[in-house]
Design a protein around this motif. Structure first.
Motif: not given
Length: 98
Positions: A11-18, A57-71
């Motif tokens: 749900q957090t990812a959806i919110t950020h992507l929206t 969108a996904a978190p890494e070490e407590g921070t949410w990021w936008f990511w390319w498909s190649w991570n």
């Protein structure tokens, strides 16, 4: 990058992507959102439809990021406008003004 199937995380990812989707559309890009987990909108340059990319969108070490498909990280989710500009830049043909 840590991605889980946790409902709260999805749900957090959806919110950020929206939010990012709104910024991308303001930059003249098209966005198709497929219902999958994790969500990965397909961003398309309407002037050059062959130029498209999935982002997530996904978190890494407590921070949410936008990511390319190649991570590779695009930008922190708090910088959605910057992320939209970077995505627009990548999806613009080299021969055109960016």
């Amino acid at each position: 990058m840590a991605v889980t199937d946790d409902t709260g995380t999805a749900q957090t990812a959806i919110t950020h992507l929206t939010h990012l989707t709104e910024r991308l559309r303001e930059h003249g890009l098209r966005v198709r959102v497929a219902s999958r987990r994790p969500p990965e909108p397909a961003v398309v340059n309407p002037d050059t439809p062959a130029l498209s990319e999935n982002v997530h969108a996904a978190p890494e070490e407590g921070t949410w990021w936008f990511w390319w498909s190649w991570n590779e990280k695009i930008a922190p989710v708090a910088e959605a406008d910057d992320a939209a500009r970077r995505i627009r830049h990548v999806l613009t043909p080299a021969a055109r003004s960016r």
